[in-house]
Write an enzyme that holds these catalytic residues in place. Sequence first.
Site, PDB file in Angstrom:
ATOM      1  N   CYS A  69      -2.730  -4.514  15.178  1.00  0.00           N
ATOM      2  CA  CYS A  69      -2.624  -3.804  16.444  1.00  0.00           C
ATOM      3  C   CYS A  69      -1.207  -3.261  16.606  1.00  0.00           C
ATOM      4  CB  CYS A  69      -2.943  -4.633  17.678  1.00  0.00           C
ATOM      5  SG  CYS A  69      -4.598  -5.322  17.686  1.00  0.00           S
TER       6      CYS A  69
ATOM      7  N   ARG B  56      -1.159  -0.212  11.506  1.00  0.00           N
ATOM      8  CA  ARG B  56      -1.326  -1.595  11.933  1.00  0.00           C
ATOM      9  C   ARG B  56      -2.750  -1.931  12.329  1.00  0.00           C
ATOM     10  NH1 ARG B  56       3.527  -4.019  13.029  1.00  0.00           N
ATOM     11  NH2 ARG B  56       2.450  -5.567  14.258  1.00  0.00           N
TER      12      ARG B  56
ATOM     13  N   TRP C 259      -6.851  -3.525  15.881  1.00  0.00           N
ATOM     14  CA  TRP C 259      -7.550  -4.145  14.755  1.00  0.00           C
ATOM     15  C   TRP C 259      -8.210  -5.378  15.350  1.00  0.00           C
ATOM     16  CZ3 TRP C 259      -7.717  -8.757  12.054  1.00  0.00           C
ATOM     17  CH2 TRP C 259      -8.306  -8.709  10.790  1.00  0.00           C
TER      18      TRP C 259
ATOM     19  N   ASN D 201      -0.746  -7.164  21.125  1.00  0.00           N
ATOM     20  CA  ASN D 201      -0.962  -7.421  19.709  1.00  0.00           C
ATOM     21  C   ASN D 201      -0.892  -8.928  19.542  1.00  0.00           C
ATOM     22  OD1 ASN D 201      -0.747  -7.579  16.879  1.00  0.00           O
ATOM     23  ND2 ASN D 201       1.476  -7.368  16.992  1.00  0.00           N
ATOM     24  N   GLY D 202      -1.839  -9.518  18.779  1.00  0.00           N
ATOM     25  CA  GLY D 202      -1.760 -10.954  18.527  1.00  0.00           C
ATOM     26  C   GLY D 202      -2.984 -11.680  19.023  1.00  0.00           C
TER      27      GLY D 202
ATOM     28  N   GLU E 260      -4.101  -7.814  -9.394  1.00  0.00           N
ATOM     29  CA  GLU E 260      -3.637  -6.790  -8.460  1.00  0.00           C
ATOM     30  C   GLU E 260      -4.435  -5.489  -8.646  1.00  0.00           C
ATOM     31  OE1 GLU E 260      -2.073  -6.699  -5.841  1.00  0.00           O
ATOM     32  OE2 GLU E 260      -1.431  -4.636  -5.596  1.00  0.00           O
TER      33      GLU E 260
ATOM     34  N   LYS F 161      -6.612  -3.732  -5.713  1.00  0.00           N
ATOM     35  CA  LYS F 161      -6.410  -2.330  -5.289  1.00  0.00           C
ATOM     36  C   LYS F 161      -7.739  -1.603  -5.299  1.00  0.00           C
ATOM     37  CE  LYS F 161      -3.359  -2.339  -3.721  1.00  0.00           C
ATOM     38  NZ  LYS F 161      -2.306  -3.293  -3.596  1.00  0.00           N
TER      39      LYS F 161
ATOM     40  N   GLU G  17     -10.204  -2.837  -2.488  1.00  0.00           N
ATOM     41  CA  GLU G  17      -9.843  -2.588  -1.081  1.00  0.00           C
ATOM     42  C   GLU G  17      -9.925  -1.115  -0.704  1.00  0.00           C
ATOM     43  OE1 GLU G  17      -5.894  -3.799   0.146  1.00  0.00           O
ATOM     44  OE2 GLU G  17      -5.045  -3.172  -1.755  1.00  0.00           O
TER      45      GLU G  17
ATOM     46  N   HIS H  80     -16.160 -18.542 -20.149  1.00  0.00           N
ATOM     47  CA  HIS H  80     -16.594 -19.705 -19.369  1.00  0.00           C
ATOM     48  C   HIS H  80     -17.383 -19.270 -18.134  1.00  0.00           C
ATOM     49  CE1 HIS H  80     -14.237 -22.188 -22.013  1.00  0.00           C
ATOM     50  NE2 HIS H  80     -13.204 -21.378 -21.820  1.00  0.00           N
TER      51      HIS H  80
ATOM     52  N   LYS I 296      -2.458  -3.177   7.947  1.00  0.00           N
ATOM     53  CA  LYS I 296      -1.248  -3.328   7.143  1.00  0.00           C
ATOM     54  C   LYS I 296      -0.584  -4.685   7.360  1.00  0.00           C
ATOM     55  CE  LYS I 296       1.791  -1.662   4.336  1.00  0.00           C
ATOM     56  NZ  LYS I 296       1.351  -1.625   2.946  1.00  0.00           N
TER      57      LYS I 296
HETATM   58  C1  F6R Z   1      -3.177  -5.315  -0.388  1.00  0.00           C
HETATM   59  C2  F6R Z   1      -2.237  -5.749   0.633  1.00  0.00           C
HETATM   60  C3  F6R Z   1      -2.403  -7.107   1.184  1.00  0.00           C
HETATM   61  C4  F6R Z   1      -1.041  -7.706   1.545  1.00  0.00           C
HETATM   62  C5  F6R Z   1      -1.216  -9.028   2.280  1.00  0.00           C
HETATM   63  C6  F6R Z   1       0.108  -9.684   2.566  1.00  0.00           C
HETATM   64  O1  F6R Z   1      -2.881  -4.043  -0.831  1.00  0.00           O
HETATM   65  O2  F6R Z   1      -1.383  -5.021   1.027  1.00  0.00           O
HETATM   66  O3  F6R Z   1      -3.094  -7.953   0.319  1.00  0.00           O
HETATM   67  O4  F6R Z   1      -0.313  -7.887   0.382  1.00  0.00           O
HETATM   68  O5  F6R Z   1      -1.884  -8.788   3.480  1.00  0.00           O
HETATM   69  O6  F6R Z   1       0.924  -8.859   3.336  1.00  0.00           O
HETATM   70  P1  F6R Z   1       2.466  -9.131   3.487  1.00  0.00           P
HETATM   71  O7  F6R Z   1       3.101  -8.873   2.168  1.00  0.00           O
HETATM   72  O8  F6R Z   1       2.923  -8.190   4.536  1.00  0.00           O
HETATM   73  O9  F6R Z   1       2.612 -10.565   3.870  1.00  0.00           O
END
Ligand code: F6R
Length: 613
Positions: free
Chosen positions: A2, A27, A77, A103-104, A486, A490, A493, A509, A608
């Site tokens: 948010c 956000r 969010w 927010n929160g 990773e 990517k 997501e 396995h 984010k």
């Molecule tokens: C994936 C991504 C998330 C963040 C995770 C942690 O692309 O961005 O998996 O890595 O939410 O976020 P931070 O690094 O802000 O703690």
Amino acid sequence: MCGIIGYVGGRPCRELILTGLERLEYRGYDSAGFALLAETGGVVEAVRAVGNLSQLRTAAGLNAGSSATSGVGHTRWATHGRVTTENAHPHTSADGSVLVVMNGIIENYVELRSELQDLGVVFRSDTDTEVIPQMIAREYRGDLAAAVREVLPRLGGHFAFVAAHVDEPDRLVASRRECPLVLGIGDGERFIASAIPAFLRETREVMLIEDDEVISVEAGSHTVWRGDLEIGPRPPQRVDWDEDAAEKGGYETFMLKEIHEQPAALWDTIGDRLKPDGSVELIGLGLDDAALARVERIHVVACGTSYHAGLVGRYLIEDWARVPVHVEVASEYRYRTCLAGPGDLVIGITQSGETADTLAAMRVARERGAHVVALTNIMGSQATRDSDGVLYTRAGLEIGVAATKTHTAQIMALSLFALKLGRLKWALTSAGALDLADELRRVPDVVEAYLESSAPEEVMATAATYADRAFFLYLGRHVGVPVCFEGALKLKEISYIPTEAYPAGEMKHGPIALLEEGSPVVVVATDGHVFDKVVSNIQEVRARGARVIAVATEGNEEIESHADEVLWAPRTPALLSPIAAVIPLQIFAYGLARSRGLNVDQPRNLAKTVTVE
Ligand code: F6R
């Protein structure tokens, strides 16, 4: 999660609020809303809409409240309550006098809500936020700041909110606990928002609000209280961020722009920390060299992409410094018996500095006496306040929800740390350290050369041919394991295609059962001591009819005979290959998602910053 913004000043603020929300959209973007106050009192315009900011703009039309000079806005969010217009912010008290954006999470909202309902208060949303305006309205005696100060101690959880009262249109009152809130100070105007980009074009003078402070904001002044005590003014800080960071700069998406910003993020993260003699200066760790040399054990806690950087960090630290490293997802670490203690170093990796689980894991370790360092990209973020030391990545603002440049910058920061520790521990000779320092310095250049070559276009073209696939398996060994984790993250997501990522040796396995004729398997097969082992795994999956997309080091001629497709990665030493090899996988995911027509900057259900558990 948010984004909130408030404005009070001398200018019409409708557009300032909407533009500010657009800057905060990373956000959260499942619904949004704003409300503007009339100078004479009352609400002149209030609009809420499901969807992102463009839907809010459509719902709002052109100019209903265009002369208003104060108001609040929110991009959501969802945590409590479905994504509906009724649950979008601002929320108001039953009598309509108090408006709040938050927010929160208010953790005790069920109890507060039923208390209020017993008093006859009618609720109109399913959110936790709504208790705040309802409580403020009940406490209000003509002074909004006094009412907020009454309510604040009763709120449990972590939050940041901005409140307005229809009878005090020239004032906003805000508070925070463990969620970000910054004041932007302009000439005869004030902004209050979740993050600086919301008002960066308007002012660079900022003041961070501390936990449990209440701030009353008027056009030309602001007042801060802690409890009932008014505290003196804090001097503002000046931010020197590049305002174009919040623009796409000619790229079609933020994610693509940020992929291309990786050389700069890597250079800046190295900056002046790497000295010509191969030594590394890391100011801010909160440990001097003698204390760092005594560290016998390191724990790394993080989530998502940051966790993957931590996994890479383990290889670097254990290899170069010979110090054992335990890496764990923060959401598990925080609830396990924590065995970290005095003498241990705990590194919390969080690009945003706001991830609730990472902050909680850091707190647990700190309470046990461990020295906690935050590895983060955001100055002044909560992680920097909840730690004993800080190691900054210098990746600049990252807006695309899928992390790219902050990830490779995290690996670079961990490389610097490992090199420093290796020297302090005498695990590296000075000649060895000098060689590694040279290799580290070369990484941004080879990444830049790669991004400027035709390779990214080739990766995108390959990706497009796989756009209709329903499943991908990712495999790797040694440092290739976190890279495949990773890469798989990517892809899932931003393209919504299910992926599974495994250490290649584990494949037989279980996951090998998933393979059928034509199944795409992405294999990280960069040069290094496990290359031949990876080739054996490639043979095994090909024997089951799978199609192999190999990520290989530029110049490796052997790989083409083993793989159906090759995604080239720039050449680096094996231990630094996670920076080089993850980039083609970022681009692969990007190309595939774009050819499916998806919005990569705002993938569904994601945000984010994850400030909730
Ligand atoms: C994936 C991504 C998330 C963040 C995770 C942690 O692309 O961005 O998996 O890595 O939410 O976020 P931070 O690094 O802000 O703690």
